[in-house]
Motif scaffolding. Structure first.
Motif, short mmCIF file in Angstrom:
data_model
loop_
_atom_site.label_atom_id
_atom_site.label_comp_id
_atom_site.label_asym_id
_atom_site.label_seq_id
_atom_site.Cartn_x
_atom_site.Cartn_y
_atom_site.Cartn_z
N GLN A 269 -6.21 3.09 -2.38
CA GLN A 269 -6.22 2.49 -1.04
C GLN A 269 -5.31 3.28 -0.10
N ILE B 113 0.83 -1.20 0.00
CA ILE B 113 0.00 0.00 0.00
C ILE B 113 0.87 1.26 0.00
N LYS C 8 -4.19 0.45 -5.73
CA LYS C 8 -3.39 0.54 -4.51
C LYS C 8 -3.18 2.00 -4.11
#
Length: 315
Positions: free
Chosen positions: A185, A174, A182
């Motif tokens: 995120q 992450i 990602k």
């Protein structure tokens, strides 16, 4: 993205202009043993001003993380903003990935520029490096500010479910995004109010420009940070210390701030910024600057009293 307009590269150029307009210049220094450090430093060092070192966290280079602060801070300090190893233009052939080594390299950089005494502010990973600097070079570091820096974490905390992620590998995936998904995120993890519209083309551009170099080395930095970490091995720094934390930090939960305050005792004070996550330098820059000014400029001594004002909780 070759041959196409890059929003990220364009923004990077704007930040360079902003740093230059604030009175800083870009300098690359060979500190020896295969290590090159890039740093923004004063075009003219004024002996009448104290020196201030700003240490960035994981993510883009130092400019992206400190741009909102350099202009007001350069009025009061000789400001130094290095890229830590494997960020921006800083790199090394040495295999050491510890924050202790990073701290030694930053100390050598400052020594090379004739700075022997300084205050420092470290955000997230930069806080780990700053804490190590304060511990290793107590005669050089006057005051310390640690922002959302989980230096008190223990390796077992992840196993016991303190963090949103379940493993160091997941955390690295992450923090070092390779895909737009990602990247989204990461933003959702670090902001209380993340940007709702994030076009894939912009995210891909940012990843291409900022997240491709030294990916393996950065992953090793994260892995080394967690490996065999125990609170019992963490030295107690002696400098006056300000701990600043986002109330809703999902990367390093607020419990780590209180743990650090207990570890340092009366020598430290804690400011909790409400409605803020991990990226307090981006999400709550005005509140963060106010706390920095209060501690570094107005010389408020550490206190254990609680004070609620302007969204702050002072422990």
């Amino acid at each position: 993205m070759a041959g196409c307009f890059s929003f990220t590269a364009s923004r990077d150029r704007c930040y360079r202009l902003s740093f230059s307009n604030a009175g800083l210049k870009s300098t690359t220094t060979d500190i020896g043993d295969g290590t090159i450090m890039h740093c923004w430093l004063p075009k003219t060092h004024k002996n009448s001003k104290p020196s201030l070192l700003l240490l960035h966290g994981m993510g883009a280079n130092a400019m992206w993380q400190w741009n909102d602060f350099v202009s007001p801070l350069t009025r009061r300090f000789n400001v130094y903003v290095p890229d830590l190893l494997f960020f921006g233009e800083s790199h090394t052939t040495r295999p050491d990935r510890s924050e202790s080594f990073q701290a030694q390299c930053v100390a050598a950089l400052m020594e090379a520029h004739g700075v022997h005494s300084m205050n420092l502010v470290g955000i997230s990973y930069g806080g780990f490096v700053g804490y190590s600097m304060a511990a290793q070079f107590p005669e050089r570091v006057v005051k310390v500010v640690l922002c959302c820096a989980g230096v008190c974490l223990e390796e077992k905390d992840m196993e016991e479910g303190m963090f949103k992620v379940k493993s160091v590998g997941e955390a690295a995936g992450i923090l070092l995004p390779e895909t737009p998904e990602k990247m989204k995120q990461l933003v959702e993890l670090t902001f209380v109010k993340p940007i709702k519209v994030m076009p894939t083309c912009f995210l891909t551009d940012f990843i291409d420009v900022m997240c491709t170099e030294y990916r393996q080395e950065k992953k090793e930095l994260i892995e080394t940070l967690y490996k065999d970490r125990k609170l019992s091995n963490l030295p107690k720094i002696t400098q006056p210390t300000l701990i600043i934390w986002g109330e809703q930090d999902q990367v390093f939960p607020l419990e780590l701030a209180h743990r650090l305050k207990r570890h340092l005792g009366e020598n430290a004070q804690l400011v909790v910024i409400k409605k803020a996550g991990h990226a307090i330098n981006l999400e709550k820059s005005k509140e963060l600057y106010k706390s920095l000014k209060s501690f570094l400029v107005d010389s408020i001594s550490p206190s254990t009293q609680e004070n609620h004002s302007n969204g702050h909780k002072l422990d």
